[in-house]
Design a protein around this motif. Structure first.
Motif, mmCIF file in Angstrom:
data_model
loop_
_atom_site.group_PDB
_atom_site.id
_atom_site.type_symbol
_atom_site.label_atom_id
_atom_site.label_comp_id
_atom_site.label_asym_id
_atom_site.label_seq_id
_atom_site.Cartn_x
_atom_site.Cartn_y
_atom_site.Cartn_z
ATOM 1 N N GLU A 42 -2.429 -6.832 -6.887
ATOM 2 C CA GLU A 42 -3.847 -5.513 -7.204
ATOM 3 C C GLU A 42 -3.952 -5.537 -8.717
ATOM 4 O O GLU A 42 -4.426 -6.206 -9.422
ATOM 5 N N ARG A 52 11.565 -4.734 -1.119
ATOM 6 C CA ARG A 52 11.096 -4.668 -2.711
ATOM 7 C C ARG A 52 10.377 -5.903 -3.206
ATOM 8 O O ARG A 52 9.424 -5.823 -4.008
ATOM 9 N N ARG A 67 6.774 -5.376 -2.075
ATOM 10 C CA ARG A 67 6.243 -4.274 -2.739
ATOM 11 C C ARG A 67 5.688 -4.940 -3.957
ATOM 12 O O ARG A 67 4.704 -4.752 -4.561
ATOM 13 N N ARG A 68 6.578 -5.641 -4.630
ATOM 14 C CA ARG A 68 6.290 -6.514 -5.932
ATOM 15 C C ARG A 68 5.113 -7.296 -5.754
ATOM 16 O O ARG A 68 4.113 -7.411 -6.661
ATOM 17 N N GLU A 113 2.710 -7.210 -3.373
ATOM 18 C CA GLU A 113 1.387 -6.203 -3.345
ATOM 19 C C GLU A 113 1.192 -5.701 -4.658
ATOM 20 O O GLU A 113 -0.085 -5.604 -5.058
ATOM 21 N N GLU A 114 2.032 -5.267 -5.550
ATOM 22 C CA GLU A 114 1.627 -4.903 -6.946
ATOM 23 C C GLU A 114 0.972 -5.976 -7.516
ATOM 24 O O GLU A 114 -0.207 -5.635 -8.471
ATOM 25 N N ASP A 115 1.498 -7.263 -7.648
ATOM 26 C CA ASP A 115 1.026 -8.224 -8.438
ATOM 27 C C ASP A 115 -0.382 -8.761 -8.071
ATOM 28 O O ASP A 115 -1.161 -9.291 -8.895
#
Length: 90
Positions: free
Chosen positions: A90, A80, A83-84, A86-88
């Motif tokens: 982008e 998790r 993933r967070r 990686e999302e931040d």
């Protein structure tokens, strides 16, 4: 502080004495009436043809299950957080 230490020491001493007397009582309950420890004897005839069920799996199973649950939770949390991150980005 000294009062707490004395209270704790007295409590531990009472607990130790209680455990000691209960163990002695349990040992005395197993003896035949009027028998002393020196009067007792035992004969052991071991034929060695049976397998003793030690129950190692049953006693270790809860620890193994809890360990696996902890490992799964740690892996889920790591995934998790990645993933967070990686999302931040982008």
């Amino acid at each position: 502080m000294k009062g707490k230490r004395k209270t704790l020491t007295a409590f531990l001493a009472a607990l130790f004495f209680t455990l000691l007397t209960s163990v002695q009582t349990m040992a005395a309950d197993r003896m035949p009436f009027g028998a002393a420890l020196s009067d007792r004897s035992a004969v052991l005839a071991n034929s060695g043809n049976i397998i003793v069920p030690t129950g190692i799996i049953m006693s270790a199973a809860p620890v193994i299950i809890v360990g696996l649950i902890v490992v799964v939770i740690v892996v889920v949390l790591i995934i998790r957080s990645k993933r967070r991150e990686e999302e931040d980005e982008e």
